[in-house]
Scaffold this motif. Structure first.
Motif, PDB file in Angstrom:
ATOM      1  N   MET A   1      12.192 -10.814  -4.130  1.00 46.52           N
ATOM      2  CA  MET A   1      10.773 -10.574  -4.291  1.00 46.52           C
ATOM      3  C   MET A   1      10.205 -10.038  -2.980  1.00 46.52           C
ATOM      4  SD  MET A   1       8.061 -13.263  -5.690  1.00 46.52           S
ATOM      5  CE  MET A   1       6.367 -13.148  -5.314  1.00 46.52           C
ATOM      6  N   VAL A   2       9.448  -8.964  -3.072  1.00 49.23           N
ATOM      7  CA  VAL A   2       8.847  -8.360  -1.894  1.00 49.23           C
ATOM      8  C   VAL A   2       7.489  -8.993  -1.659  1.00 49.23           C
ATOM      9  CG1 VAL A   2       7.981  -6.212  -0.928  1.00 49.23           C
ATOM     10  CG2 VAL A   2      10.036  -6.196  -2.326  1.00 49.23           C
ATOM     11  N   MET A   3       7.237  -9.414  -0.434  1.00 55.76           N
ATOM     12  CA  MET A   3       5.942  -9.985  -0.085  1.00 55.76           C
ATOM     13  C   MET A   3       5.007  -8.849   0.311  1.00 55.76           C
ATOM     14  SD  MET A   3       6.261 -13.161  -0.642  1.00 55.76           S
ATOM     15  CE  MET A   3       4.824 -13.836   0.114  1.00 55.76           C
ATOM     16  N   ILE A   4       3.797  -8.878  -0.210  1.00 57.33           N
ATOM     17  CA  ILE A   4       2.811  -7.860   0.107  1.00 57.33           C
ATOM     18  C   ILE A   4       1.769  -8.471   1.027  1.00 57.33           C
ATOM     19  CG2 ILE A   4       0.971  -6.414  -0.854  1.00 57.33           C
ATOM     20  CD1 ILE A   4       2.588  -6.182  -3.381  1.00 57.33           C
ATOM     21  N   ASP A   5       1.485  -7.783   2.124  1.00 56.68           N
ATOM     22  CA  ASP A   5       0.393  -8.200   2.998  1.00 56.68           C
ATOM     23  C   ASP A   5      -0.887  -8.006   2.200  1.00 56.68           C
ATOM     24  OD1 ASP A   5      -1.605  -8.527   4.842  1.00 56.68           O
ATOM     25  OD2 ASP A   5      -0.909  -6.962   6.213  1.00 56.68           O
ATOM     26  N   ALA A   6      -1.581  -9.085   1.880  1.00 61.35           N
ATOM     27  CA  ALA A   6      -2.714  -9.032   0.968  1.00 61.35           C
ATOM     28  C   ALA A   6      -4.043  -8.706   1.630  1.00 61.35           C
ATOM     29  CB  ALA A   6      -2.827 -10.357   0.210  1.00 61.35           C
ATOM     30  N   SER A   7      -4.056  -8.338   2.885  1.00 55.63           N
ATOM     31  CA  SER A   7      -5.337  -7.993   3.483  1.00 55.63           C
ATOM     32  C   SER A   7      -5.858  -6.734   2.801  1.00 55.63           C
ATOM     33  CB  SER A   7      -5.208  -7.777   4.994  1.00 55.63           C
ATOM     34  OG  SER A   7      -4.418  -6.653   5.255  1.00 55.63           O
ATOM     35  N   PRO A   8      -7.127  -6.732   2.360  1.00 49.01           N
ATOM     36  CA  PRO A   8      -7.653  -5.626   1.563  1.00 49.01           C
ATOM     37  C   PRO A   8      -7.485  -4.258   2.221  1.00 49.01           C
ATOM     38  CG  PRO A   8      -9.160  -7.474   1.502  1.00 49.01           C
ATOM     39  CD  PRO A   8      -8.086  -7.819   2.497  1.00 49.01           C
ATOM     40  N   ASN A   9      -7.738  -4.123   3.496  1.00 47.79           N
ATOM     41  CA  ASN A   9      -7.612  -2.815   4.131  1.00 47.79           C
ATOM     42  C   ASN A   9      -6.167  -2.349   4.151  1.00 47.79           C
ATOM     43  OD1 ASN A   9     -10.343  -2.586   4.566  1.00 47.79           O
ATOM     44  ND2 ASN A   9     -10.233  -3.580   6.558  1.00 47.79           N
ATOM     45  N   THR A  70     -20.081  -2.727 -10.632  1.00 45.38           N
ATOM     46  CA  THR A  70     -18.894  -2.707  -9.788  1.00 45.38           C
ATOM     47  C   THR A  70     -18.294  -1.308  -9.812  1.00 45.38           C
ATOM     48  OG1 THR A  70     -16.920  -3.962  -9.182  1.00 45.38           O
ATOM     49  CG2 THR A  70     -17.196  -3.466 -11.521  1.00 45.38           C
ATOM     50  N   THR A  71     -17.375  -1.071  -8.933  1.00 46.01           N
ATOM     51  CA  THR A  71     -16.831   0.274  -8.748  1.00 46.01           C
ATOM     52  C   THR A  71     -15.740   0.606  -9.760  1.00 46.01           C
ATOM     53  OG1 THR A  71     -15.797   1.763  -7.165  1.00 46.01           O
ATOM     54  CG2 THR A  71     -15.161  -0.544  -7.025  1.00 46.01           C
ATOM     55  N   VAL A  72     -15.664   1.876 -10.132  1.00 43.31           N
ATOM     56  CA  VAL A  72     -14.556   2.365 -10.945  1.00 43.31           C
ATOM     57  C   VAL A  72     -13.510   3.030 -10.063  1.00 43.31           C
ATOM     58  CG1 VAL A  72     -15.943   2.691 -13.017  1.00 43.31           C
ATOM     59  CG2 VAL A  72     -15.656   4.589 -11.430  1.00 43.31           C
ATOM     60  N   ASN A  73     -13.789   3.124  -8.780  1.00 37.86           N
ATOM     61  CA  ASN A  73     -12.887   3.757  -7.822  1.00 37.86           C
ATOM     62  C   ASN A  73     -11.737   2.800  -7.486  1.00 37.86           C
ATOM     63  OD1 ASN A  73     -11.592   4.893  -5.625  1.00 37.86           O
ATOM     64  ND2 ASN A  73     -13.476   5.436  -4.561  1.00 37.86           N
ATOM     65  N   PRO A  74     -10.496   3.159  -7.843  1.00 36.16           N
ATOM     66  CA  PRO A  74      -9.378   2.234  -7.629  1.00 36.16           C
ATOM     67  C   PRO A  74      -9.011   2.020  -6.163  1.00 36.16           C
ATOM     68  CG  PRO A  74      -8.567   4.330  -8.392  1.00 36.16           C
ATOM     69  CD  PRO A  74     -10.070   4.405  -8.456  1.00 36.16           C
ATOM     70  N   VAL A  75      -9.487   2.866  -5.271  1.00 36.85           N
ATOM     71  CA  VAL A  75      -9.158   2.675  -3.863  1.00 36.85           C
ATOM     72  C   VAL A  75     -10.300   2.041  -3.074  1.00 36.85           C
ATOM     73  CG1 VAL A  75      -7.459   4.532  -3.822  1.00 36.85           C
ATOM     74  CG2 VAL A  75      -9.810   5.040  -3.223  1.00 36.85           C
ATOM     75  N   GLU A  76     -11.413   1.727  -3.753  1.00 36.53           N
ATOM     76  CA  GLU A  76     -12.513   1.047  -3.085  1.00 36.53           C
ATOM     77  C   GLU A  76     -12.242  -0.453  -3.108  1.00 36.53           C
ATOM     78  OE1 GLU A  76     -17.202   0.458  -3.842  1.00 36.53           O
ATOM     79  OE2 GLU A  76     -16.469   2.516  -3.889  1.00 36.53           O
ATOM     80  N   VAL A  77     -12.270  -1.060  -1.945  1.00 35.83           N
ATOM     81  CA  VAL A  77     -11.873  -2.465  -1.807  1.00 35.83           C
ATOM     82  C   VAL A  77     -12.939  -3.427  -2.316  1.00 35.83           C
ATOM     83  CG1 VAL A  77     -11.158  -4.219  -0.146  1.00 35.83           C
ATOM     84  CG2 VAL A  77     -10.421  -1.860   0.140  1.00 35.83           C
ATOM     85  N   LEU A 138      -7.191  -7.408  -6.378  1.00 37.76           N
ATOM     86  CA  LEU A 138      -7.996  -8.249  -7.268  1.00 37.76           C
ATOM     87  C   LEU A 138      -7.626  -9.723  -7.115  1.00 37.76           C
ATOM     88  CD1 LEU A 138      -7.972  -5.974 -10.439  1.00 37.76           C
ATOM     89  CD2 LEU A 138      -9.943  -6.481  -8.964  1.00 37.76           C
ATOM     90  N   ARG A 139      -6.349  -9.999  -6.983  1.00 36.57           N
ATOM     91  CA  ARG A 139      -5.902 -11.384  -6.786  1.00 36.57           C
ATOM     92  C   ARG A 139      -6.464 -11.937  -5.479  1.00 36.57           C
ATOM     93  NH1 ARG A 139      -1.179 -10.576  -8.252  1.00 36.57           N
ATOM     94  NH2 ARG A 139      -1.409 -11.481 -10.311  1.00 36.57           N
ATOM     95  N   ASP A 140      -6.460 -11.112  -4.445  1.00 36.18           N
ATOM     96  CA  ASP A 140      -7.007 -11.529  -3.155  1.00 36.18           C
ATOM     97  C   ASP A 140      -8.504 -11.808  -3.269  1.00 36.18           C
ATOM     98  OD1 ASP A 140      -6.819 -11.869  -0.207  1.00 36.18           O
ATOM     99  OD2 ASP A 140      -8.087 -10.061  -0.183  1.00 36.18           O
ATOM    100  N   ARG A 141      -9.198 -10.983  -4.017  1.00 38.43           N
ATOM    101  CA  ARG A 141     -10.658 -11.107  -4.129  1.00 38.43           C
ATOM    102  C   ARG A 141     -11.094 -12.185  -5.114  1.00 38.43           C
ATOM    103  NH1 ARG A 141     -15.259  -8.386  -1.947  1.00 38.43           N
ATOM    104  NH2 ARG A 141     -16.937  -8.682  -3.405  1.00 38.43           N
ATOM    105  N   PHE A 142     -10.390 -12.315  -6.257  1.00 37.56           N
ATOM    106  CA  PHE A 142     -10.866 -13.203  -7.319  1.00 37.56           C
ATOM    107  C   PHE A 142      -9.957 -14.403  -7.603  1.00 37.56           C
ATOM    108  CE2 PHE A 142     -12.641  -8.973  -8.217  1.00 37.56           C
ATOM    109  CZ  PHE A 142     -13.986  -9.286  -8.071  1.00 37.56           C
ATOM    110  N   PHE A 146      -8.541 -14.086 -11.526  1.00 38.04           N
ATOM    111  CA  PHE A 146      -7.695 -12.936 -11.845  1.00 38.04           C
ATOM    112  C   PHE A 146      -6.369 -13.403 -12.440  1.00 38.04           C
ATOM    113  CE2 PHE A 146      -4.254 -10.011 -11.013  1.00 38.04           C
ATOM    114  CZ  PHE A 146      -4.716  -8.906 -11.716  1.00 38.04           C
ATOM    115  N   ASP A 147      -5.775 -14.463 -11.893  1.00 38.65           N
ATOM    116  CA  ASP A 147      -4.501 -14.950 -12.423  1.00 38.65           C
ATOM    117  C   ASP A 147      -4.632 -15.348 -13.894  1.00 38.65           C
ATOM    118  OD1 ASP A 147      -3.127 -14.536 -10.037  1.00 38.65           O
ATOM    119  OD2 ASP A 147      -3.589 -16.550  -9.288  1.00 38.65           O
TER     120      ASP A 147
END
Length: 171
Positions: A1-9, A70-77, A138-142, A146-147
């Motif tokens: 399993m690859v760990m993802i750095d979850a910081s939004p930026n 809310t935004t529809v832009n997928p790259v807006e954090v 989304l998981r980081d934010r909600f 979200f889960d």
């Protein structure tokens, strides 16, 4: 399993080519992939059904996102809310489902296996490259909201989701 750095930026910087230009590129590839077979009444009807569902999925999702401000832009954090209503009741990605449906409807209209292959490649690219990063954001934010949503709503679409929608008169 690859760990993802979850910081939004950090996550936003990992997003690949935005999906709308990617879908446009796939549509161009479909057009260049040959003429396909002659259009028939059956292929027109089937393509029209896919196109109508796709337009409903995209426009319905955009309307819900706007309604919830809310935004529809997928790259807006900065997503303001987790949208789980409208087409998002059936799929977590109604805009991508709609884009894929437009590509599929084009392939059906042209009766072109190569155009259908291009649509499948679009789905694979979005599913493997774009959506995991967006879901991590989304998981980081909600968090657990979200889960829960992810456990109860398919990433793409399923026959069960369509049955659920039809049973509630929301098709």
């Amino acid at each position: 399993m690859v760990m993802i750095d979850a910081s939004p930026n950090r996550l936003a910087s990992r997003l690949p080519l935005p999906p709308v230009p990617l879908a446009a590129a796939v549509l161009a590839i479909q057009r260049l992939s040959g003429r396909g077979r002659p259009v028939t009444k059956a292929s027109s009807v089937l393509a029209g059904i896919f196109l109508a569902g796709s337009v409903w999925s995209i426009t319905g999702a955009i309307a819900e996102f706007r309604r919830q401000r809310t935004t529809v832009n997928p790259v807006e954090v900065g997503a303001a809310s987790l949208v789980t209503s409208g087409p998002n009741r059936v799929t977590r990605n109604p805009m991508y489902v709609g884009m894929a449906g437009i590509l599929i409807s084009h392939a059906l209209l042209r009766r072109s296996p190569m155009a259908l292959l291009a649509a499948m490649l679009f789905v694979a690219a979005i599913d493997r490259l774009q959506i995991p990063v967006e879901e991590a954001l989304l998981r980081d934010r909600f968090g657990s909201d979200f889960d829960t949503y992810a456990r109860t709503t398919p990433r793409w679409i399923s026959p069960g989701g369509l049955q659920w929608c039809a049973a509630r008169g929301q098709s």
